[in-house]
Design an enzyme around this catalytic site. Sequence first.
Site, mmCIF file in Angstrom:
data_model
loop_
_atom_site.group_PDB
_atom_site.id
_atom_site.type_symbol
_atom_site.label_atom_id
_atom_site.label_comp_id
_atom_site.label_asym_id
_atom_site.label_seq_id
_atom_site.Cartn_x
_atom_site.Cartn_y
_atom_site.Cartn_z
ATOM 1 C CB CYS A 5 -0.934 0.007 1.207
ATOM 2 S SG CYS A 5 -1.840 1.578 1.357
ATOM 3 C CB CYS A 8 0.714 1.363 4.437
ATOM 4 S SG CYS A 8 -0.959 1.049 5.062
ATOM 5 C CG ASP A 31 -2.514 14.714 -4.826
ATOM 6 O OD1 ASP A 31 -3.492 14.015 -4.514
ATOM 7 O OD2 ASP A 31 -1.880 14.556 -5.900
ATOM 8 C CG HIS A 47 -4.545 -0.509 4.761
ATOM 9 N ND1 HIS A 47 -4.054 0.200 3.688
ATOM 10 C CD2 HIS A 47 -5.400 -1.425 4.250
ATOM 11 C CE1 HIS A 47 -4.586 -0.290 2.579
ATOM 12 N NE2 HIS A 47 -5.409 -1.280 2.893
ATOM 13 C CG ASN A 85 -12.172 10.302 -5.898
ATOM 14 O OD1 ASN A 85 -13.185 10.957 -6.086
ATOM 15 N ND2 ASN A 85 -10.975 10.731 -6.247
ATOM 16 C CB THR A 93 -5.807 5.789 -8.468
ATOM 17 O OG1 THR A 93 -5.380 6.932 -7.732
ATOM 18 C CG2 THR A 93 -6.621 6.238 -9.673
ATOM 19 C CG HIS A 96 -4.317 4.028 3.233
ATOM 20 N ND1 HIS A 96 -3.405 3.325 4.004
ATOM 21 C CD2 HIS A 96 -4.808 5.011 4.050
ATOM 22 C CE1 HIS A 96 -3.356 3.851 5.237
ATOM 23 N NE2 HIS A 96 -4.203 4.876 5.282
ATOM 24 C CG HIS A 98 -7.033 9.165 -0.430
ATOM 25 N ND1 HIS A 98 -7.041 7.835 -0.814
ATOM 26 C CD2 HIS A 98 -7.302 9.878 -1.541
ATOM 27 C CE1 HIS A 98 -7.287 7.757 -2.119
ATOM 28 N NE2 HIS A 98 -7.469 8.979 -2.584
HETATM 29 P P1 5GP Z 1 -7.563 8.908 -5.735
HETATM 30 O O1 5GP Z 1 -7.648 9.009 -7.233
HETATM 31 O O2 5GP Z 1 -7.291 7.486 -5.281
HETATM 32 O O3 5GP Z 1 -8.727 9.537 -5.023
HETATM 33 O O4 5GP Z 1 -6.348 9.836 -5.322
HETATM 34 C C1 5GP Z 1 -5.029 9.380 -5.200
HETATM 35 C C2 5GP Z 1 -4.173 10.609 -5.124
HETATM 36 O O5 5GP Z 1 -2.890 10.234 -4.697
HETATM 37 C C3 5GP Z 1 -3.993 11.325 -6.467
HETATM 38 O O6 5GP Z 1 -4.469 12.664 -6.357
HETATM 39 C C4 5GP Z 1 -2.493 11.275 -6.724
HETATM 40 O O7 5GP Z 1 -1.986 12.466 -7.298
HETATM 41 C C5 5GP Z 1 -1.934 11.027 -5.346
HETATM 42 N N1 5GP Z 1 -0.700 10.274 -5.356
HETATM 43 C C6 5GP Z 1 -0.448 9.140 -6.062
HETATM 44 N N2 5GP Z 1 0.802 8.699 -5.815
HETATM 45 C C7 5GP Z 1 1.336 9.573 -4.916
HETATM 46 C C8 5GP Z 1 2.613 9.636 -4.274
HETATM 47 O O8 5GP Z 1 3.509 8.808 -4.460
HETATM 48 N N3 5GP Z 1 2.818 10.680 -3.441
HETATM 49 C C9 5GP Z 1 1.865 11.631 -3.199
HETATM 50 N N4 5GP Z 1 2.166 12.618 -2.352
HETATM 51 N N5 5GP Z 1 0.643 11.591 -3.783
HETATM 52 C C10 5GP Z 1 0.392 10.577 -4.635
HETATM 53 ZN ZN ZN Z 2 -2.551 1.530 3.521
#
Ligand code: 5GP
Ligand code: ZN
Length: 104
Positions: A5, A8, A31, A47, A85, A93, A96, A98
Site C-alpha cells: 500500500c 502505508c 498531493d 489501513h 473517491n 486509484t 487506502h 483518503h
Molecule cells: P484517488 O484518485 O485514489 O482519489 O487519489 C489518489 C491521489 O494520490 C492522487 O491525487 C495522486 O496524485 C496522489 N498520489 C499518487 N501517488 C502519490 C505519491 O507517491 N505521493 C503523493 N504525495 N501523492 C500521490
Molecule cells: Zn494503507
Amino acid sequence: MSENCLFCSIIAGDVPATKVWEDDDALAFADINPQAPFHVLVIPKIHVANIVESAADSSIGSAVLQGIRAVTAQEGITDFRTVFNTGAGAQQTVFHVHAHVLAG
Ligand code: 5GP
Ligand code: ZN
C-alpha cells in the site's frame, strides 16, 4: 499497515512525501499532482481501503475529520473542498482511504 500500500509506505517513511501535519492517528501530506493551489491528502494511520471499509473502526472517520480540521487551521484555510473517491469506478486509484482537501 498493509503490504503493497503506497500510503502505508508513506506513513512508515519508506516512500518520501511532503508531510504538512500529523498526529498519532492521521497524516496530511501534499498531493504529488495537485489539482488546486492547496491540495493535501488526509489519511488515517490505520489501513482501510475506503469509506465503506472504514465501518470496521469508528475511530477512523474521527481521525480523518480531525486531520482535515487541523491541517486547514494550521494553514489558515477556512474555505476548502473535501473529496473522497470510493471505488475504481469513481476514480479511486489508491486503496487506502483518503480525503482530498482542496483550496485556493
Ligand atoms: P484517488 O484518485 O485514489 O482519489 O487519489 C489518489 C491521489 O494520490 C492522487 O491525487 C495522486 O496524485 C496522489 N498520489 C499518487 N501517488 C502519490 C505519491 O507517491 N505521493 C503523493 N504525495 N501523492 C500521490
Ligand atoms: Zn494503507
